[in-house]
Design a protein around this motif. Sequence first.
Motif, short mmCIF file in Angstrom:
data_model
loop_
_atom_site.label_atom_id
_atom_site.label_comp_id
_atom_site.label_asym_id
_atom_site.label_seq_id
_atom_site.Cartn_x
_atom_site.Cartn_y
_atom_site.Cartn_z
N ARG A 81 2.40 -1.11 -11.84
CA ARG A 81 2.70 -0.61 -13.21
C ARG A 81 2.36 1.01 -13.25
N ASN A 82 1.18 1.25 -12.55
CA ASN A 82 0.53 2.57 -12.63
C ASN A 82 1.31 3.43 -11.59
N HIS A 83 1.70 2.84 -10.38
CA HIS A 83 2.49 3.75 -9.45
C HIS A 83 3.69 4.06 -10.07
N GLU A 84 4.30 3.31 -11.00
CA GLU A 84 5.68 3.28 -11.65
C GLU A 84 5.58 4.52 -12.86
N MET A 85 4.29 4.32 -13.54
CA MET A 85 4.03 5.46 -14.42
C MET A 85 3.92 6.59 -13.87
N ALA A 86 3.13 6.97 -12.93
CA ALA A 86 2.96 7.98 -12.23
C ALA A 86 4.28 8.86 -11.45
N ASP A 87 5.07 7.70 -11.05
CA ASP A 87 6.50 8.31 -10.63
C ASP A 87 7.16 8.83 -11.91
N GLU A 88 7.23 7.97 -12.97
CA GLU A 88 8.03 8.49 -14.36
C GLU A 88 7.47 9.74 -14.89
N LEU A 89 6.36 9.99 -14.61
CA LEU A 89 5.71 11.18 -15.18
C LEU A 89 6.16 12.56 -14.35
N CYS A 90 6.49 12.23 -12.93
CA CYS A 90 6.84 13.19 -12.09
C CYS A 90 8.37 13.44 -12.00
N GLY A 91 8.96 12.36 -12.78
CA GLY A 91 10.39 12.51 -12.90
C GLY A 91 11.33 12.58 -11.56
N ARG A 106 1.05 -1.38 -0.05
CA ARG A 106 0.13 0.02 0.05
C ARG A 106 0.87 1.27 0.11
N ARG A 107 0.62 2.21 -0.86
CA ARG A 107 1.63 3.42 -1.04
C ARG A 107 0.79 4.51 -0.41
N SER A 108 1.39 5.39 0.52
CA SER A 108 1.07 6.23 1.27
C SER A 108 1.07 7.58 0.35
N PRO A 109 -0.12 8.24 0.34
CA PRO A 109 0.00 9.46 -0.36
C PRO A 109 1.21 10.59 -0.24
N GLU A 110 1.91 11.02 -1.09
CA GLU A 110 2.94 11.99 -0.37
C GLU A 110 2.89 13.34 -1.06
N LYS A 156 -0.24 12.31 -14.25
CA LYS A 156 0.28 11.99 -13.16
C LYS A 156 -0.84 11.34 -12.09
N THR A 157 -1.63 12.46 -12.01
CA THR A 157 -3.09 12.14 -11.08
C THR A 157 -3.75 11.12 -11.59
N ALA A 158 -3.86 10.63 -12.84
CA ALA A 158 -4.80 9.89 -13.53
C ALA A 158 -4.23 8.36 -13.06
N HIS A 159 -2.77 8.32 -13.33
CA HIS A 159 -2.29 6.96 -12.98
C HIS A 159 -2.34 6.63 -11.83
N ARG A 160 -2.21 7.65 -10.68
CA ARG A 160 -1.99 7.33 -9.21
C ARG A 160 -3.58 7.03 -8.94
N VAL A 161 -4.50 7.76 -9.65
CA VAL A 161 -5.90 7.11 -9.25
C VAL A 161 -6.00 5.47 -9.61
N VAL A 162 -5.54 5.37 -10.78
CA VAL A 162 -5.76 3.97 -11.26
C VAL A 162 -4.99 2.89 -10.05
#
Length: 223
Positions: free
Chosen positions: A192-202, A7-11, A125-131
């Motif tokens: 994978r969606n957490h990773e995508m959101a991270d990638e988009l955030c750089g 489970r990933r805590s919102p940052e 970024k937000t969209a992938h984090r939602v998923v």
Amino acid sequence: MNDLHYRRSPETIRDRIAFAFVQVLRFIADSFFRKRYGHRAVVLETVAAVPGMVGGMLQHLKSLRRIRDDEGWIRELLDEAENERMHLMTFIAIAKPSGFERFLIVLAQGVFFNVYFLVYLLSPKTAHRVVAYFEEEAVVSYTRYLAEIDNGSLENVPAPKIAIDYWDLPADARLRDVVVQVREDEMGHRDRNHEMADELCGGPIVTPGAPREQSEKPAFATK
């Protein structure tokens, strides 16, 4: 290997918005369906099949506008949408939704498609984090589904043929085998969606069970 309990805590503020949105959806699902997990899966998989198609479409259009390669994002997102659609087809065969639940499917899909489209347009970024947060909740739901099957509260019926063919399961596979496979898929989408959101955030990509490592911001998939 996928971590069942990850489970990933919102940052960030975006993370908190995404997390709050998903918690609202979770509350609605819990209030309406309770332990009717097969029927819950039918409606929620209808919603879950939307993000990959929306993301793939918008990434496709962005690739055309910028005349750049998509770096594999389009195919991956469309594959995710197809996988979620197969989850839906499977649970329709198991749960056999009522007319009212079919109405909910149409309503949920129509509302969620437009909301998610707008979110992805404004902030991928937000969209992938939602998923990703949505999939975290899906893993919890399917784990509880398995517990109900294991304790005998729900009948471990034969797996439908569509599931046997799709996941290449044994001919005598049961509902439990299907739920285990679906949960495995959801863990993959979550990570994978957490990773995508991270990638988009750089920023650093955080994978369950793996050390943090810095990623370069993709040249294509930025807003």
